[in-house]
Design a protein around this motif. Structure first.
Motif, PDB file in Angstrom:
ATOM      1  N   THR A  31       0.907  -1.064   0.021  1.00 20.80           N
ATOM      2  CA  THR A  31      -0.043  -0.152  -0.019  1.00 20.80           C
ATOM      3  C   THR A  31       0.773   1.256  -0.008  1.00 20.80           C
ATOM      4  OG1 THR A  31      -1.699  -1.278   1.236  1.00 20.80           O
ATOM      5  CG2 THR A  31      -1.997   1.222   1.329  1.00 20.80           C
ATOM      6  N   PHE A  38       0.467   5.599  -0.135  1.00 19.73           N
ATOM      7  CA  PHE A  38      -0.514   6.715  -0.128  1.00 19.73           C
ATOM      8  C   PHE A  38       0.193   8.100  -0.767  1.00 19.73           C
ATOM      9  CE2 PHE A  38      -3.137   4.964   3.170  1.00 19.73           C
ATOM     10  CZ  PHE A  38      -2.485   3.917   3.689  1.00 19.73           C
ATOM     11  N   LEU A  47      -0.670  17.726   5.715  1.00 19.74           N
ATOM     12  CA  LEU A  47      -0.628  16.795   4.458  1.00 19.74           C
ATOM     13  C   LEU A  47      -2.021  16.540   4.249  1.00 19.74           C
ATOM     14  CD1 LEU A  47       2.413  16.517   5.831  1.00 19.74           C
ATOM     15  CD2 LEU A  47       2.256  14.392   4.451  1.00 19.74           C
ATOM     16  N   THR A 103      -5.348   6.371  -1.665  1.00 18.54           N
ATOM     17  CA  THR A 103      -4.574   5.227  -1.437  1.00 18.54           C
ATOM     18  C   THR A 103      -4.347   4.073  -2.621  1.00 18.54           C
ATOM     19  OG1 THR A 103      -5.769   5.345   0.886  1.00 18.54           O
ATOM     20  CG2 THR A 103      -4.503   3.215   0.421  1.00 18.54           C
ATOM     21  N   ILE A 155       3.736  14.336  -1.884  1.00 16.95           N
ATOM     22  CA  ILE A 155       4.596  13.464  -1.366  1.00 16.95           C
ATOM     23  C   ILE A 155       3.766  12.125  -1.255  1.00 16.95           C
ATOM     24  CG2 ILE A 155       5.366  12.893   1.129  1.00 16.95           C
ATOM     25  CD1 ILE A 155       4.928  15.881   1.830  1.00 16.95           C
ATOM     26  N   SER A 157       3.557   1.792   3.563  1.00 20.79           N
ATOM     27  CA  SER A 157       3.473   1.256   4.808  1.00 20.79           C
ATOM     28  C   SER A 157       4.548  -0.092   4.558  1.00 20.79           C
ATOM     29  CB  SER A 157       2.020   0.442   4.990  1.00 20.79           C
ATOM     30  OG  SER A 157       1.937  -0.607   3.933  1.00 20.79           O
ATOM     31  N   TYR A 187       8.305  -2.274  11.817  1.00 21.69           N
ATOM     32  CA  TYR A 187       8.369  -0.701  11.786  1.00 21.69           C
ATOM     33  C   TYR A 187       6.993  -0.273  12.020  1.00 21.69           C
ATOM     34  CZ  TYR A 187       9.986   3.603   9.546  1.00 21.69           C
ATOM     35  OH  TYR A 187      10.064   4.958   9.483  1.00 21.69           O
ATOM     36  N   TYR A 188       6.897   1.024  12.570  1.00 27.92           N
ATOM     37  CA  TYR A 188       5.707   1.653  12.804  1.00 27.92           C
ATOM     38  C   TYR A 188       5.491   2.913  12.108  1.00 27.92           C
ATOM     39  CZ  TYR A 188       5.580  -1.881  16.595  1.00 27.92           C
ATOM     40  OH  TYR A 188       5.627  -3.091  17.415  1.00 27.92           O
ATOM     41  N   GLY A 189       4.450   3.288  12.058  1.00 23.89           N
ATOM     42  CA  GLY A 189       4.093   4.542  11.132  1.00 23.89           C
ATOM     43  C   GLY A 189       4.359   4.346   9.807  1.00 23.89           C
ATOM     44  N   TYR A 190       4.688   5.322   8.675  1.00 24.64           N
ATOM     45  CA  TYR A 190       4.856   5.177   7.548  1.00 24.64           C
ATOM     46  C   TYR A 190       5.972   5.791   7.099  1.00 24.64           C
ATOM     47  CZ  TYR A 190       0.085   3.331   6.451  1.00 24.64           C
ATOM     48  OH  TYR A 190      -1.127   2.666   6.596  1.00 24.64           O
ATOM     49  N   PHE A 212       8.303   7.933   4.315  1.00 26.83           N
ATOM     50  CA  PHE A 212       7.639   8.928   3.475  1.00 26.83           C
ATOM     51  C   PHE A 212       8.520   9.312   2.395  1.00 26.83           C
ATOM     52  CE2 PHE A 212       3.715  10.870   4.660  1.00 26.83           C
ATOM     53  CZ  PHE A 212       3.539  10.455   6.032  1.00 26.83           C
ATOM     54  N   GLY A 213       8.458   9.676   0.979  1.00 22.67           N
ATOM     55  CA  GLY A 213       9.461   9.955  -0.005  1.00 22.67           C
ATOM     56  C   GLY A 213       9.758  11.470   0.344  1.00 22.67           C
ATOM     57  N   SER A 214      10.636  11.902  -0.490  1.00 21.97           N
ATOM     58  CA  SER A 214      11.137  13.327  -0.095  1.00 21.97           C
ATOM     59  C   SER A 214      10.311  14.175  -0.848  1.00 21.97           C
ATOM     60  CB  SER A 214      12.611  13.303  -0.657  1.00 21.97           C
ATOM     61  OG  SER A 214      12.581  13.122  -1.839  1.00 21.97           O
TER      62      SER A 214
END
Lengths: 113, 116
Positions: free
Chosen positions: B32, B34, B44, B49, B93, B97, B102-105, B107-109
């Protein structure tokens, strides 16, 4: 009322100060709480992740969750100029699978040398 | 570990043209992903999704024909802004997942899109 409220600041503190960042939320279904740091024109990076009420410490950072008050905080001790960034709180109802994050607006922090 | 690579970091395009933004998970498989949009001094905002091998789920108010999302593999999702207009100028952005440990997501830059 927005689901997540966060004072956008800006917040300016001297180097070495203790910084307190806060978010309130209205959705009692939120169970997972995160703090992200975002430098200018970059993607957010995860700082802290908490599930239950109480405190969680990681180095100079402490995340605090009070579910009864629907209030979360991030404390930064001995703040450094490199901490200057926008801090976003985020929360979700689930911590597994394809859960969605709801973000606060972010608080812009400047730590002055 | 858990790195998401997003390209390009910055793009300027003419009004009416289309722009493709790529988001790759480098060391894990992202079932997945986002896509978010961020305006200056704003939070944000989730646009859609994206699940590998199926159609993306768009948030209310996001035009699916304007923001085309393709998630053809477990390591790549793309967002194409079609017939871009100046009001589409924003910071886009992606995030993914991470399956375990690992918790949370992550992100790309981000991609700064400017439509002129």
């Amino acid at each position: 009322q927005k689901e997540v409220e966060q004072d956008p600041g800006p917040l300016s503190v001297p180097e070495g100060a203790i910084v307190s960042l806060n978010c309130t939320y209205s959705n009692s279904a939120f169970q997972y709480f995160m703090w992200y740091r975002q430098y200018s024109r970059k993607g957010p990076e995860l700082l802290m992740y908490t599930y239950s009420s109480g405190n969680k410490e990681d180095g100079r950072f402490t995340a605090q969750v009070d579910k009864s008050s629907k209030y979360i905080s991030l404390f930064i001790r001995d703040s450094q100029p490199s901490d200057s960034a926008t801090y976003l709180c985020a929360m979700s109802v689930s911590g597994a699978g394809s859960y969605q994050l709801t973000f606060g607006k972010g608080t812009k922090l400047s730590v002055i040398p | 570990g858990a790195v998401v690579s997003q390209h390009p970091s910055r793009v300027i395009c003419k009004s009416g043209t289309s722009v493709k933004i790529e988001c790759r998970s480098l060391d894990f498989q992202a079932t997945t992903m986002f896509w978010y949009r961020q305006f200056p001094k704003q939070s944000l905002m989730l646009m859609a999704t994206s699940n590998e091998g199926s159609k993306a789920t768009y948030e209310q108010g996001v035009e699916k024909d304007k923001f085309l999302i393709n998630h053809a593999s477990l390591t790549l999702s793309t967002l194409t802004v079609t017939s871009a207009h100046p009001e589409d100028s924003s910071f886009y952005i992606c995030s993914a997942s991470v399956p375990t440990g690992y918790y949370g997501y992550t992100f790309g830059s981000g991609t700064r899109l400017t439509v002129v």
